[in-house]
Design an enzyme around this catalytic site. Sequence first.
Site, mmCIF file in Angstrom:
data_model
loop_
_atom_site.group_PDB
_atom_site.id
_atom_site.type_symbol
_atom_site.label_atom_id
_atom_site.label_comp_id
_atom_site.label_asym_id
_atom_site.label_seq_id
_atom_site.Cartn_x
_atom_site.Cartn_y
_atom_site.Cartn_z
ATOM 1 N N LYS A 11 42.688 -46.178 89.141
ATOM 2 C CA LYS A 11 43.278 -45.799 87.843
ATOM 3 C C LYS A 11 42.954 -46.854 86.798
ATOM 4 O O LYS A 11 42.650 -48.020 87.125
ATOM 5 C CB LYS A 11 44.797 -45.617 87.946
ATOM 6 C CG LYS A 11 45.587 -46.834 88.458
ATOM 7 C CD LYS A 11 46.048 -47.821 87.403
ATOM 8 C CE LYS A 11 46.935 -48.925 87.988
ATOM 9 N NZ LYS A 11 46.802 -50.223 87.352
ATOM 10 N N PRO A 98 37.593 -52.761 93.612
ATOM 11 C CA PRO A 98 37.837 -54.201 93.732
ATOM 12 C C PRO A 98 39.321 -54.516 93.925
ATOM 13 O O PRO A 98 40.178 -53.811 93.397
ATOM 14 C CB PRO A 98 37.379 -54.769 92.373
ATOM 15 C CG PRO A 98 36.644 -53.700 91.693
ATOM 16 C CD PRO A 98 37.003 -52.385 92.314
ATOM 17 N N ASP A 137 53.083 -48.799 91.993
ATOM 18 C CA ASP A 137 52.095 -47.838 91.483
ATOM 19 C C ASP A 137 51.870 -46.651 92.424
ATOM 20 O O ASP A 137 51.153 -45.715 92.070
ATOM 21 C CB ASP A 137 50.731 -48.534 91.280
ATOM 22 C CG ASP A 137 50.751 -49.550 90.152
ATOM 23 O OD1 ASP A 137 51.758 -49.592 89.405
ATOM 24 O OD2 ASP A 137 49.771 -50.305 90.018
HETATM 25 O O1 C5P Z 1 55.205 -53.099 93.627
HETATM 26 P P1 C5P Z 1 54.017 -53.945 93.965
HETATM 27 O O2 C5P Z 1 53.997 -54.353 95.418
HETATM 28 O O3 C5P Z 1 52.727 -53.350 93.532
HETATM 29 O O4 C5P Z 1 54.175 -55.262 93.118
HETATM 30 C C1 C5P Z 1 53.513 -56.462 93.412
HETATM 31 C C2 C5P Z 1 54.208 -57.569 92.672
HETATM 32 O O5 C5P Z 1 54.012 -57.387 91.264
HETATM 33 C C3 C5P Z 1 55.706 -57.592 92.850
HETATM 34 O O6 C5P Z 1 56.066 -58.405 93.926
HETATM 35 C C4 C5P Z 1 56.185 -58.183 91.553
HETATM 36 O O7 C5P Z 1 56.014 -59.588 91.584
HETATM 37 C C5 C5P Z 1 55.187 -57.671 90.540
HETATM 38 N N1 C5P Z 1 55.614 -56.457 89.815
HETATM 39 C C6 C5P Z 1 56.645 -56.557 88.883
HETATM 40 N N2 C5P Z 1 57.013 -55.455 88.168
HETATM 41 C C7 C5P Z 1 56.395 -54.275 88.348
HETATM 42 C C8 C5P Z 1 55.337 -54.155 89.273
HETATM 43 C C9 C5P Z 1 54.983 -55.268 89.985
HETATM 44 O O8 C5P Z 1 57.213 -57.621 88.709
HETATM 45 N N3 C5P Z 1 56.772 -53.213 87.617
#
Ligand code: C5P
Length: 287
Positions: A11, A98, A137
């Site tokens: 995306k 990537p 996501d």
């Molecule tokens: O949810 P995901 O595992 O993709 O997120 C990875 C990291 O990115 C989380 O641990 C957090 O630190 C940060 N994150 C965030 N707010 C979001 C999405 C991700 O703080 N909306």
Amino acid sequence: MQSLLIKAPAKLNLGLQVLGIRSDGFHSLESVFAKISLYDSIKMELTLKASEIKLECTGVSSPADKTNIIWKAAELFLLKTGYKSKYGVSISLHKTIPSPGGLGGGSSDAAAVLLGLKKLTGDSIDLMSLGEQLGSDVPFFLLPEETAFVEGRGEKLKPVFVPNFFCVLVHSGENIPTPMAFKLWDELQGGLTKACNISDYTALKFGAWHEGKPFPVRLDNDFLTLLLNRFPSMAWTVKELSRLTNNWGLSGSGPTFYALFRSQSEAIEAEAHLSGKFPWVCRCQSR
Ligand code: C5P
């Protein structure tokens, strides 16, 4: 046993605003997500080895163990559906997107595994809550629609209209894991991020996407200034893209940039201009 081959798309974030930090430590966002024609390939099949998960990875480096979000997705599906006591899963991932890239590759892989296992088992489970547990996501990639206005942590989704586009992606090799980018925002917000102007998105919320303009109202990304400050070499990428078009942006928390074009010929020309200047250049399009 029946096997399934699924293409997991990447995306782009067509604009991204970080609105603030939440009580759970995640950040509230506003963004437009658009799936594009760049894919990881995932082959999966159920096995009769109860609760055993086998994962094989080729292409872009990715761990073939339980730290991989694909593994977590398969494990969660087997647990929540109760198939754990009956089946295992064997998965082969060929990775092209990537990572880390800001292109949602891992999240898309996880969504593809959930969708694939639902199909293979014929189970009726609602996948959205599993997706939310796996990553911010993932819910977007479970949506059948190609584009959505995304709010909250990433789980509030409203399909929106985005005109078709051709794009060239460039990655200049920086390693920017998502948590690092959000940490930069925590440290420097207010000092470096642009003031949010939520009203810019109002048109989108009501489905009027381009207001007579060929492309989205804005492609600004709140991570850009933060990342340029931390990785000054990224300024060169911005300069090269700006020479080609005003319709460029940073995807997610980076480091992949994109340039959008109306026609394939413009995109081919841009690809020729950028190839050889960056470690990774890829031409693709909206879906
Ligand atoms: O949810 P995901 O595992 O993709 O997120 C990875 C990291 O990115 C989380 O641990 C957090 O630190 C940060 N994150 C965030 N707010 C979001 C999405 C991700 O703080 N909306």
